[in-house]
Design a protein around this motif. Structure first.
Motif, PDB file in Angstrom:
ATOM      1  N   GLU A  52       0.815  -1.219   0.000  1.00  0.00           N
ATOM      2  CA  GLU A  52       0.000   0.000   0.000  1.00  0.00           C
ATOM      3  C   GLU A  52       0.846   1.265   0.000  1.00  0.00           C
ATOM      4  N   ALA A  53       2.054   1.171   0.569  1.00  0.00           N
ATOM      5  CA  ALA A  53       2.930   2.345   0.656  1.00  0.00           C
ATOM      6  C   ALA A  53       3.761   2.545  -0.611  1.00  0.00           C
ATOM      7  N   GLY A  54       3.568   1.691  -1.609  1.00  0.00           N
ATOM      8  CA  GLY A  54       4.289   1.855  -2.871  1.00  0.00           C
ATOM      9  C   GLY A  54       5.625   1.147  -2.926  1.00  0.00           C
ATOM     10  N   ALA A  55       5.824   0.157  -2.048  1.00  0.00           N
ATOM     11  CA  ALA A  55       7.113  -0.549  -2.021  1.00  0.00           C
ATOM     12  C   ALA A  55       7.375  -1.301  -3.317  1.00  0.00           C
ATOM     13  N   VAL A  56       6.316  -1.846  -3.933  1.00  0.00           N
ATOM     14  CA  VAL A  56       6.495  -2.607  -5.171  1.00  0.00           C
ATOM     15  C   VAL A  56       7.070  -1.707  -6.263  1.00  0.00           C
ATOM     16  N   LYS A  57       6.462  -0.551  -6.445  1.00  0.00           N
ATOM     17  CA  LYS A  57       6.952   0.382  -7.460  1.00  0.00           C
ATOM     18  C   LYS A  57       8.365   0.844  -7.143  1.00  0.00           C
ATOM     19  N   SER A  58       8.661   1.062  -5.855  1.00  0.00           N
ATOM     20  CA  SER A  58      10.001   1.498  -5.451  1.00  0.00           C
ATOM     21  C   SER A  58      11.035   0.426  -5.752  1.00  0.00           C
ATOM     22  N   MET A  59      10.672  -0.842  -5.536  1.00  0.00           N
ATOM     23  CA  MET A  59      11.616  -1.930  -5.815  1.00  0.00           C
ATOM     24  C   MET A  59      11.896  -2.044  -7.312  1.00  0.00           C
ATOM     25  N   PHE A  60      10.853  -1.891  -8.135  1.00  0.00           N
ATOM     26  CA  PHE A  60      11.058  -1.914  -9.582  1.00  0.00           C
ATOM     27  C   PHE A  60      11.992  -0.769 -10.001  1.00  0.00           C
ATOM     28  N   SER A  61      11.764   0.402  -9.428  1.00  0.00           N
ATOM     29  CA  SER A  61      12.611   1.556  -9.752  1.00  0.00           C
ATOM     30  C   SER A  61      14.048   1.312  -9.317  1.00  0.00           C
ATOM     31  N   PHE A  62      14.210   0.687  -8.140  1.00  0.00           N
ATOM     32  CA  PHE A  62      15.558   0.373  -7.652  1.00  0.00           C
ATOM     33  C   PHE A  62      16.263  -0.600  -8.601  1.00  0.00           C
ATOM     34  N   LEU A  63      15.537  -1.620  -9.060  1.00  0.00           N
ATOM     35  CA  LEU A  63      16.123  -2.604  -9.972  1.00  0.00           C
ATOM     36  C   LEU A  63      16.546  -1.951 -11.290  1.00  0.00           C
ATOM     37  N   GLU A  64      15.721  -1.029 -11.793  1.00  0.00           N
ATOM     38  CA  GLU A  64      16.079  -0.325 -13.022  1.00  0.00           C
ATOM     39  C   GLU A  64      17.323   0.530 -12.817  1.00  0.00           C
ATOM     40  N   ALA A  65      17.421   1.137 -11.638  1.00  0.00           N
ATOM     41  CA  ALA A  65      18.607   1.948 -11.321  1.00  0.00           C
ATOM     42  C   ALA A  65      19.856   1.066 -11.283  1.00  0.00           C
ATOM     43  N   CYS A  66      19.721  -0.140 -10.735  1.00  0.00           N
ATOM     44  CA  CYS A  66      20.843  -1.092 -10.710  1.00  0.00           C
ATOM     45  C   CYS A  66      21.272  -1.448 -12.131  1.00  0.00           C
ATOM     46  N   PHE A  67      20.285  -1.660 -13.007  1.00  0.00           N
ATOM     47  CA  PHE A  67      20.571  -1.995 -14.400  1.00  0.00           C
ATOM     48  C   PHE A  67      21.322  -0.858 -15.092  1.00  0.00           C
ATOM     49  N   ASN A  68      20.845   0.359 -14.876  1.00  0.00           N
ATOM     50  CA  ASN A  68      21.470   1.519 -15.518  1.00  0.00           C
ATOM     51  C   ASN A  68      22.903   1.727 -15.042  1.00  0.00           C
ATOM     52  N   LYS A  69      23.168   1.392 -13.774  1.00  0.00           N
ATOM     53  CA  LYS A  69      24.523   1.543 -13.215  1.00  0.00           C
ATOM     54  C   LYS A  69      25.348   0.269 -13.336  1.00  0.00           C
ATOM     55  N   GLN A  70      24.697  -0.825 -13.822  1.00  0.00           N
ATOM     56  CA  GLN A  70      25.347  -2.139 -13.876  1.00  0.00           C
ATOM     57  C   GLN A  70      25.852  -2.541 -12.489  1.00  0.00           C
ATOM     58  N   GLN A  71      24.993  -2.310 -11.506  1.00  0.00           N
ATOM     59  CA  GLN A  71      25.336  -2.561 -10.098  1.00  0.00           C
ATOM     60  C   GLN A  71      24.508  -3.727  -9.577  1.00  0.00           C
ATOM     61  N   THR A  72      25.158  -4.712  -8.954  1.00  0.00           N
ATOM     62  CA  THR A  72      24.425  -5.892  -8.463  1.00  0.00           C
ATOM     63  C   THR A  72      24.161  -5.851  -6.957  1.00  0.00           C
ATOM     64  N   VAL A  73      24.757  -4.902  -6.253  1.00  0.00           N
ATOM     65  CA  VAL A  73      24.533  -4.794  -4.805  1.00  0.00           C
ATOM     66  C   VAL A  73      23.078  -4.409  -4.540  1.00  0.00           C
ATOM     67  N   GLY A  74      22.384  -5.216  -3.757  1.00  0.00           N
ATOM     68  CA  GLY A  74      20.993  -4.940  -3.419  1.00  0.00           C
ATOM     69  C   GLY A  74      19.993  -5.716  -4.260  1.00  0.00           C
TER      70      GLY A  74
END
Length: 407
Positions: free
Chosen positions: A133-155
Motif C-alpha cells: 500500500e505504501a508503494g514498495a512494489v513500485k520502489s523496488m522496480f525503480s531500484f532494480l532499473e537503477a541497478c541496471f542503468n549503473k550495472q550494479q548488483t549490490v541490493g
C-alpha cells in the motif's frame, strides 16, 4: 504440556493454538493477530466465527488483558512444560513504511534499508500489505532499473526477495509500472544474465516476479519482447535453478508462446532442447504439462519441428507421457504427435522412430481408453495418415485395428 488443560478462551478460533498476540476484531471476536491478518490478507472479508462483514482494512484492537492472563497462566504452568508467551513488539505502522520508502534513496543507508524491508516482508501478512500500500512494489522496480542503468548488483538479492515475498500480483500497480517503463523487461533480462553468487535463489525470485509481470502485461507489450529476453530465460533453465524457478520460467515461455515472433526467438535460443532435457528427468505433473504446452506451440512452425526431431529423445518422451500424467498432458502430447506426423510427409526415419518408441502403440491405446471423443479422433487421424507404413506394426495386429476401423 499434553496433560495441561488449556482454557478455551486462550485458543485462537482459526489456528486452534494458544494466542501469542490476541487482538479483537470489530465483530467482538478475539483472534491471534497473525492468524486473522493472514485470513484477511488472503481476501476473506467475513469474520470466521460470526460470518459478519469484516473489511480487509478493519481495525484489530490489541487485547492486552487477555495477553497478560495467558502469560500469567504460562508462568504458573512452567513446571508442566508450558513456555511463556513473550510480549509482542509493536506492530508496523503505515507511516513507518512510508518513511522507509523515502530512506531507500539515501545512498549511505540503501542496503540497510533494503534488508529492513526484506525482514518486514518475511515477517507477516500485515507487513506485506502495508509495504504494498505504501508503494514498495513500485520502489523496488525503480531500484532494480537503477541497478541496471549503473550495472550494479549490490541490493539485487534483497530487492527481488522483497518483491517475491510481497507476492506481486497482476494489479493496476504492476500494469502501470510496465506501461510507464519500457526498460523493466530489459532490466530483468540483465538480471537473469548476471553472474551472481547466490545464483539459484536470486534468479528463481526474479523469474517468479517476472511470471506475475507477464500475466499483467498487455498483448502489445508481450509481442514486443526482444530475443535477448528469451535467451536469458532459456539460459537460466540451462544453468539449473530451483524447481519453483523452473516452473516459473516455463510458465513465462508458455504465456508468451501465442506470438509467432516470440516462438521463433525461443527456438533460436534452444528452448526445445532444454525443456526436453528437463522432461527426461521425470519432473512433477505440473512441470510436464507446462513443457508439453510449450512444445505444442513451438512445433506449430517448421523450425520448431525440425529442432524437436533433432533431439533423439523427443518423440519417445512425448509418447511416454500419454495416459500417464493428466488429461491436459494427453491433449498436448497427442497434438504434438499430430503435428509431427502431418508435416513429416513420408519421411521413413520419423515414421519408423514413432513405431520404435511405441508412439503408435500409445495412440492405439488412446482409441481404447476413456478419453475425450476429439482426442480419439485425432489419434485416428494420425494412424490413418500413415496406415500403409504402420499396418504391419505389432501394435496394429495386437489391437486388431484395420483401415476400416480407422475411418
Amino acid at each position: 504440556m499434553d496433560d495441561v488443560e488449556i482454557p478455551e478462551y486462550f485458543i485462537c478460533p482459526i489456528s486452534l493454538q494458544i494466542m501469542r498476540d490476541p487482538v479483537t476484531a470489530i465483530t467482538g471476536i478475539t483472534y491471534d493477530r497473525e492468524s486473522i491478518e493472514n485470513w484477511l490478507f488472503k481476501g476473506s472479508n467475513t469474520c470466521p466465527v460470526t460470518k459478519q462483514p469484516l473489511p480487509n482494512d478493519s481495525d484489530l484492537t490489541p487485547n492486552h488483558t487477555l495477553r497478560r492472563l495467558i502469560q500469567s497462566w504460562c508462568t504458573e504452568n512452567a513446571s508442566n512444560g508450558v513456555v511463556r508467551i513473550p510480549t509482542p513488539k509493536a506492530p508496523l505502522t503505515k507511516s513507518h513504511v512510508v518513511k522507509l520508502v523515502k530512506e531507500l534513496w539515501v545512498p549511505q543507508s540503501q542496503l540497510k534499508t533494503l534488508r529492513r524491508f526484506e525482514l518486514l516482508a518475511m515477517e507477516n501478512a500485515r507487513n506485506r500489505r502495508y509495504l504494498a500500500e505504501a508503494g514498495a512494489v513500485k520502489s523496488m522496480f525503480s531500484f532494480l532499473e537503477a541497478c541496471f542503468n549503473k550495472q550494479q548488483t549490490v541490493g539485487l538479492e534483497e530487492a527481488l526477495s522483497i518483491l517475491y515475498h510481497i507476492r506481486v500480483n497482476p494489479t493496476s500497480e504492476t500494469r502501470l509500472q510496465l506501461i510507464e517503463s519500457d526498460g523493466i523487461m530489459e532490466t530483468f533480462t540483465w538480471i537473469l544474465q548476471c553472474k551472481l553468487n547466490d545464483h539459484s535463489s536470486i534468479k528463481s525470485h526474479a523469474l517468479l516476479v517476472l511470471k506475475a509481470m507477464v500475466k499483467t502485461a498487455s498483448s502489445h507489450q508481450l509481442e514486443r519482447l526482444k530475443p535477448g529476453f528469451f535467451s536469458s530465460v532459456v539460459g537460466v533453465l540451462r544453468e539449473g535453478i530451483s524447481h519453483q524457478g523452473i516452473n516459473a520460467a516455463l510458465q513465462i515461455l508458455l504465456d508468451t508462446c501465442p506470438w509467432g515472433r516470440n516462438r521463433m526467438s525461443m527456438i533460436e535460443a534452444g528452448a526445445i532442447h532444454e525443456i526436453i532435457e528437463i522432461e527426461l528427468g521425470m519432473p512433477e505433473k505440473r512441470t510436464t504439462e507446462l513443457i508439453l504446452g510449450i512444445l505444442f506451440h513451438l512445433c506449430s512452425c517448421a523450425d520448431g519441428r525440425s529442432q524437436f526431431l533433432s533431439h533423439c529423445g523427443a518423440i519417445a518422451v512425448v509418447s511416454s507421457r500419454i495416459l500417464r500424467i493428466s488429461i491436459a498432458a494427453d491433449d498436448r502430447a497427442v497434438l504434438i504427435l499430430a503435428l509431427i506426423s502431418k508435416h513429416c510427409g513420408t519421411c521413413a526415419v520419423v515414421l519408423q522412430e514413432m513405431m520404435g518408441v511405441r508412439a503408435i502403440s500409445k495412440l492405439c491405446m488412446v482409441l481404447q481408453a476413456d478419453c475425450a471423443h476429439y482426442l480419439k479422433e485425432k489419434a485416428k487421424e494420425i494412424l490413418r495418415s500413415h496406415y500403409d507404413f504402420w499396418k504391419n506394426s505389432p501394435c496394429f495386429a495386437s489391437s486388431s485395428l484395420s483401415r476400416i476401423q480407422l475411418i
